[in-house]
Write a protein that holds these residues in place. Structure first.
Motif, PDB file in Angstrom:
ATOM      1  N   LYS A  13      -3.415  -8.783  -6.665  1.00 40.21           N
ATOM      2  CA  LYS A  13      -2.278  -8.967  -5.777  1.00 40.21           C
ATOM      3  C   LYS A  13      -2.165  -7.834  -4.763  1.00 40.21           C
ATOM      4  CE  LYS A  13       0.991 -11.671  -8.550  1.00 40.21           C
ATOM      5  NZ  LYS A  13       2.390 -11.704  -9.053  1.00 40.21           N
ATOM      6  N   GLY A  14      -1.512  -8.167  -3.640  1.00 39.18           N
ATOM      7  CA  GLY A  14      -1.099  -7.157  -2.658  1.00 39.18           C
ATOM      8  C   GLY A  14      -2.251  -6.406  -2.026  1.00 39.18           C
ATOM      9  N   ILE A  19      -0.242 -11.310  -0.687  1.00 43.49           N
ATOM     10  CA  ILE A  19      -1.575 -11.899  -0.727  1.00 43.49           C
ATOM     11  C   ILE A  19      -2.090 -11.867  -2.163  1.00 43.49           C
ATOM     12  CG2 ILE A  19      -3.952 -11.692   0.083  1.00 43.49           C
ATOM     13  CD1 ILE A  19      -2.921 -10.434   2.621  1.00 43.49           C
ATOM     14  N   THR A  20      -2.671 -12.958  -2.609  1.00 42.11           N
ATOM     15  CA  THR A  20      -3.231 -13.027  -3.964  1.00 42.11           C
ATOM     16  C   THR A  20      -4.684 -13.469  -3.896  1.00 42.11           C
ATOM     17  OG1 THR A  20      -2.466 -15.313  -4.218  1.00 42.11           O
ATOM     18  CG2 THR A  20      -1.010 -13.565  -5.026  1.00 42.11           C
ATOM     19  N   ALA A  21      -5.426 -13.074  -4.925  1.00 42.01           N
ATOM     20  CA  ALA A  21      -6.829 -13.476  -5.059  1.00 42.01           C
ATOM     21  C   ALA A  21      -7.081 -13.823  -6.520  1.00 42.01           C
ATOM     22  CB  ALA A  21      -7.771 -12.370  -4.602  1.00 42.01           C
ATOM     23  N   LEU A  22      -7.589 -15.020  -6.763  1.00 45.71           N
ATOM     24  CA  LEU A  22      -7.954 -15.475  -8.101  1.00 45.71           C
ATOM     25  C   LEU A  22      -9.466 -15.571  -8.192  1.00 45.71           C
ATOM     26  CD1 LEU A  22      -5.290 -18.281  -8.673  1.00 45.71           C
ATOM     27  CD2 LEU A  22      -5.532 -16.210 -10.043  1.00 45.71           C
ATOM     28  N   MET A  23     -10.031 -14.954  -9.225  1.00 48.52           N
ATOM     29  CA  MET A  23     -11.484 -14.936  -9.408  1.00 48.52           C
ATOM     30  C   MET A  23     -11.824 -15.561 -10.763  1.00 48.52           C
ATOM     31  SD  MET A  23     -14.089 -11.671  -9.800  1.00 48.52           S
ATOM     32  CE  MET A  23     -13.621 -10.974  -8.233  1.00 48.52           C
ATOM     33  N   SER A  24     -12.730 -16.535 -10.749  1.00 52.29           N
ATOM     34  CA  SER A  24     -13.116 -17.203 -11.993  1.00 52.29           C
ATOM     35  C   SER A  24     -14.495 -17.845 -11.829  1.00 52.29           C
ATOM     36  CB  SER A  24     -12.083 -18.271 -12.354  1.00 52.29           C
ATOM     37  OG  SER A  24     -12.482 -18.995 -13.502  1.00 52.29           O
ATOM     38  N   ALA A  50      -2.700 -16.653   1.315  1.00 53.44           N
ATOM     39  CA  ALA A  50      -1.788 -15.856   2.129  1.00 53.44           C
ATOM     40  C   ALA A  50      -0.445 -15.731   1.423  1.00 53.44           C
ATOM     41  CB  ALA A  50      -1.615 -16.492   3.508  1.00 53.44           C
ATOM     42  N   ALA A  51       0.307 -14.715   1.818  1.00 51.99           N
ATOM     43  CA  ALA A  51       1.648 -14.511   1.269  1.00 51.99           C
ATOM     44  C   ALA A  51       2.539 -15.686   1.642  1.00 51.99           C
ATOM     45  CB  ALA A  51       2.236 -13.203   1.801  1.00 51.99           C
ATOM     46  N   GLY A  52       3.254 -16.217   0.657  1.00 47.44           N
ATOM     47  CA  GLY A  52       4.123 -17.358   0.867  1.00 47.44           C
ATOM     48  C   GLY A  52       3.607 -18.635   0.230  1.00 47.44           C
TER      49      GLY A  52
END
Length: 561
Positions: free
Chosen positions: A399-400, A298-303, A289-291
């Motif tokens: 992002k976003g 909002i961010t998402a990391l994919m690995s 979540a943002a913050g």
């Protein structure tokens, strides 16, 4: 020679006869020279030359007919004397003297082996690298602090050790278990004193422990281990999966999963859910979540990712970046997912090619050297992109508003679900710290053990508490806060990481510094303890590594990654 040995045949040898001959030969040699000293082995001579203290070499025999002397154990260390209490340790500590015990990971074990085998007075210019391959970086030196750095990786096992017992964590009463569930569902804030005199009689502590063990999962199939999903084919092999050949059942499972996934994202967008994980058989995604982690969106990391999945995301118009790849201007524009017109892309490619070979014209040899064609340059770039597939460097950051596009992409992506093998037709696993539509409440498994450990003065009791399951960041922080009070600020822990998620601790460049008070107000209803929320709001500092060992002494943390 053949006639003197009974049972001898020119075509083959019988193993019993061969063994008997060897035994007779050994006995005859021992009987011939009972008092003759055996020559020292080459390894023993080398150890004596290096100055290592060794035990006396055993005699060759005890007379003519006595049994042969016992051989030295070839797997024992050369310096295997018992260490005296006043003798300083030969292995220098990093930060503080830690007793690794059962908490060493493979990197630390290799380090200790190298330090034990090489004496201090030997000049070593360079050590050969160990063959161990890991997603994590090299060990970060131990640091002292009153708080731990935030760790966004998922742990599969926690092993706590302390000189005080963990009996308070065993056999919770029905009322305590029910109270812990209610506290979790209502997000009740529990504040414990700095030190608890009798933890076993503390109902508040036991209820808070039950509260910290709860997490939410979808789908929930009790006969299948749904985490981890990467490399889980062996554990799932032979399990019953009626949906593998039933398209109707697969459609129902996927439809329910889409509803749960959308519900989680909506909770995240409204800041009622702090974060969640999507675990597929190929990669893992962390939505925040943002913050949190210092990001204002909002961010998402994919690995880990592959070139194919990145190309598919670009075709869907998803803008993303590769935080661990230092790219040139053209490559950065290309990998960021922005859609360039074909003419603009061709113009950029031609411009880069002209700049690459301008130095040949300055030297006047542009006609003598054959320039590579555009196809060769393109193939070279594609090989570079493929080489980082399935590696930590392939981590993707979204992002976003692009996270919403990623949501739709994942729902419609056919490669999200395996088409063959034990995981065929099974939707990805959703892990969340709070409830969501279609989720099932699950509990981490806790078990306390009492063992005897050797000490200079004899044996002493060593108490341990083992937590197994998908331990998310909020659970790890809650556990450390509980043990801080119950163990009087003195314990150690071995943390076992799901390696593909260790790269989630990277810290991409931030546009601005967030106000912590504003973040706490916006995420006040996300279901986390205020101290845990403050902890997860920190900027990650571990990089591609993760916490491996944590020790607290006098309420001060020492940690290694």
């Amino acid at each position: 020679m053949a006639l003197s040995v009974p049972g001898y045949s020119p075509s083959f040898k019988r193993p019993p006869e061969t063994l008997r001959l060897r035994r007779k030969r050994g006995r005859s040699l021992g009987a011939a020279s009972p008092t003759e000293e055996r020559p020292e082995p080459a390894t023993r001579r080398a150890a004596l030359t290096a100055g290592l203290p060794l035990r006396p070499f055993p005699a060759a025999g005890r007379g003519g007919g006595g049994p042969a002397a016992s051989r030295r154990n070839p797997f024992a260390r050369l310096d295997n004397r018992p260490r005296a209490a006043a003798e300083p340790p030969s292995v220098p500590s990093r930060g503080q003297q830690e007793a690794p015990g059962p908490f060493l990971d493979s990197n630390q074990e290799n380090d200790l082996l190298w330090e034990e085998k090489i004496p201090e007075r030997t000049a070593v210019t360079e050590l050969p690298q160990t063959p161990h391959v890991s997603f994590s970086e090299s060990d970060i030196p131990s640091s002292e602090s009153t708080e731990l750095p935030v760790d966004w990786s998922i742990k599969t096992r926690l092993l706590f050790a302390s000189s005080q017992p963990f009996t308070w964590a065993d056999h919770l009463k029905a009322q305590e278990e029910a109270q812990g569930v209610i506290q979790h569902c209502r997000a009740t804030e529990v504040t414990l004193p700095q030190s608890i005199q009798d933890p076993k009689l503390s109902t508040e502590l036991r209820c808070a422990f039950q509260q910290s063990l709860i997490y939410w999962l979808h789908p929930a199939l009790s006969w299948l281990p749904l985490f981890p999903r990467i490399g889980a084919d062996r554990k799932m092999a032979g399990k019953t999966n009626p949906w593998s050949n039933d398209e109707t059942l697969q459609h129902i499972l996927m439809s329910d999963w889409c509803v749960s996934f959308t519900s989680l994202y909506n909770l995240l967008k409204t800041k009622l859910c702090p974060y969640f994980y999507v675990c597929t058989y190929q990669f893992t995604i962390l939505f925040r979540a943002a913050g949190l982690a210092g990001d204002d969106v909002i961010t998402a990391l994919m690995s880990p990712t592959t070139r194919g999945i990145r190309e598919a995301m670009k075709n869907e118009g998803i803008e993303f970046s590769l935080p661990l790849i230092k790219e040139s201007g053209h490559e950065k524009r290309k990998e960021s997912g922005t859609s360039l017109e074909h003419g603009e892309e061709q113009a950029v490619s031609d411009e880069d090619e002209e700049e690459s070979f301008s130095w040949l014209e300055e030297m006047g040899v542009q006609d003598k050297i054959k320039k590579p064609d555009v196809l060769s340059i393109k193939l070279r770039k594609e090989i570079h992109e493929v080489q980082m597939d399935h590696r930590p460097e392939s981590v993707v950051l979204v992002k976003g508003t692009n996270t919403f596009t990623l949501l739709n992409f994942l729902i419609n992506c056919k490669s999200l679900i395996a088409t063959s093998g034990p995981q065929a037709g099974l939707p990805p696993t959703l892990l969340s710290p709070i409830a969501f539509r279609g989720a099932t409440m699950q509990m981490l498994k806790a078990r306390s053990v009492n063992v005897k450990t050797q000490a200079p003065s004899g044996y002493r009791d060593q108490f341990s508490l083992e937590i197994t399951g998908p331990v998310m960041p909020h659970s790890l922080h809650s556990m450390t806060m509980l043990l801080r009070s119950s163990q009087s600020g003195s314990f150690s822990a071995g943390l076992y990481t799901h390696e593909p998620t260790a790269v989630f601790n990277i810290c991409p460049p931030k546009d601005k510094v967030l106000d912590k008070e504003a973040v706490h107000e916006e995420l006040a209803n996300c279901g986390l303890h205020p101290k845990t929320l403050d902890h997860l709001s920190q900027t990650p500092i571990l990089g591609k590594s993760s916490l491996r060992h944590v020790a607290m002494s006098d309420y001060i943390y020492n940690w290694r990654s």
